[in-house]
Write a protein that holds these residues in place. Structure first.
Motif, PDB file in Angstrom:
ATOM      1  N   ASP A  14      46.652  28.282  33.515  1.00  0.00           N
ATOM      2  CA  ASP A  14      46.540  28.267  34.975  1.00  0.00           C
ATOM      3  C   ASP A  14      47.781  27.738  35.681  1.00  0.00           C
ATOM      4  OD1 ASP A  14      44.020  29.363  34.826  1.00  0.00           O
ATOM      5  OD2 ASP A  14      43.036  27.406  34.759  1.00  0.00           O
ATOM      6  N   SER A  44      44.665  34.164  32.127  1.00  0.00           N
ATOM      7  CA  SER A  44      45.086  33.936  33.508  1.00  0.00           C
ATOM      8  C   SER A  44      46.040  35.055  33.928  1.00  0.00           C
ATOM      9  CB  SER A  44      45.749  32.565  33.641  1.00  0.00           C
ATOM     10  OG  SER A  44      46.745  32.384  32.667  1.00  0.00           O
ATOM     11  N   ASP A  50      41.869  43.771  43.680  1.00  0.00           N
ATOM     12  CA  ASP A  50      40.712  43.819  42.790  1.00  0.00           C
ATOM     13  C   ASP A  50      40.904  44.966  41.803  1.00  0.00           C
ATOM     14  OD1 ASP A  50      39.569  41.817  44.240  1.00  0.00           O
ATOM     15  OD2 ASP A  50      37.964  43.021  45.087  1.00  0.00           O
ATOM     16  N   ASN A  62      39.666  42.240  37.280  1.00  0.00           N
ATOM     17  CA  ASN A  62      40.439  41.156  37.854  1.00  0.00           C
ATOM     18  C   ASN A  62      39.957  40.980  39.282  1.00  0.00           C
ATOM     19  OD1 ASN A  62      42.747  39.270  38.316  1.00  0.00           O
ATOM     20  ND2 ASN A  62      43.204  40.817  39.819  1.00  0.00           N
ATOM     21  N   TYR A  63      39.687  39.764  39.620  1.00  0.00           N
ATOM     22  CA  TYR A  63      39.357  39.449  41.002  1.00  0.00           C
ATOM     23  C   TYR A  63      40.311  38.339  41.425  1.00  0.00           C
ATOM     24  CZ  TYR A  63      35.246  42.096  39.789  1.00  0.00           C
ATOM     25  OH  TYR A  63      34.410  43.089  39.341  1.00  0.00           O
ATOM     26  N   PRO A  64      41.068  38.540  42.522  1.00  0.00           N
ATOM     27  CA  PRO A  64      42.105  37.580  42.912  1.00  0.00           C
ATOM     28  C   PRO A  64      41.633  36.132  43.021  1.00  0.00           C
ATOM     29  CG  PRO A  64      42.299  39.569  44.201  1.00  0.00           C
ATOM     30  CD  PRO A  64      41.030  39.696  43.399  1.00  0.00           C
ATOM     31  N   TYR A  65      40.401  35.907  43.442  1.00  0.00           N
ATOM     32  CA  TYR A  65      39.934  34.525  43.570  1.00  0.00           C
ATOM     33  C   TYR A  65      39.794  33.847  42.201  1.00  0.00           C
ATOM     34  CZ  TYR A  65      35.277  36.218  42.284  1.00  0.00           C
ATOM     35  OH  TYR A  65      34.225  36.788  41.624  1.00  0.00           O
ATOM     36  N   ARG A  66      39.606  34.632  41.133  1.00  0.00           N
ATOM     37  CA  ARG A  66      39.506  34.075  39.770  1.00  0.00           C
ATOM     38  C   ARG A  66      40.873  33.921  39.118  1.00  0.00           C
ATOM     39  NH1 ARG A  66      36.982  36.933  35.561  1.00  0.00           N
ATOM     40  NH2 ARG A  66      37.147  35.020  34.391  1.00  0.00           N
ATOM     41  N   GLN A  67      41.811  34.744  39.495  1.00  0.00           N
ATOM     42  CA  GLN A  67      43.148  34.788  38.896  1.00  0.00           C
ATOM     43  C   GLN A  67      43.067  34.937  37.375  1.00  0.00           C
ATOM     44  OE1 GLN A  67      45.560  31.513  40.243  1.00  0.00           O
ATOM     45  NE2 GLN A  67      45.464  32.170  42.359  1.00  0.00           N
TER      46      GLN A  67
END
Length: 84
Positions: A14, A44, A50, A62-67
């Motif tokens: 991260d 990561s 998305d 992939n979802y940007p909030y999860r990175q």
């Protein structure tokens, strides 16, 4: 490049999410499902769009909030990393 023994890989990085390029992520999204194994991969990855599709029975997401980049066989979708 890939081992026939690979089944599950979790990369927790991260602090440096830019190490995985978009080109590399696309390569993994195509290459890992081609191995013919029930892959579980999560790493990561900082990407602004998305991404969500299925290729050869693998969910690539992939979802940007999860990175995170996630490549998981449909049978392993609900499986999580267990570090014990």
């Amino acid at each position: 490049m890939f081992s026939n023994r690979l089944e599950k890989l979790y990369i927790l990085n991260d602090m440096v999410t830019e190490y995985l390029s978009t080109k590399s992520a696309k390569f993994l999204g195509k290459g890992l499902p081609e191995l013919g194994k029930k892959i579980w991969f999560d790493a990561s990855w900082l990407h602004v769009k998305d991404v969500s599709y299925v290729y050869r029975d693998h969910h690539i997401e992939n979802y940007p909030y999860r990175q995170r980049l996630s490549i998981k066989h449909v049978s392993r979708k609900a499986e999580y990393f267990d570090d014990n």
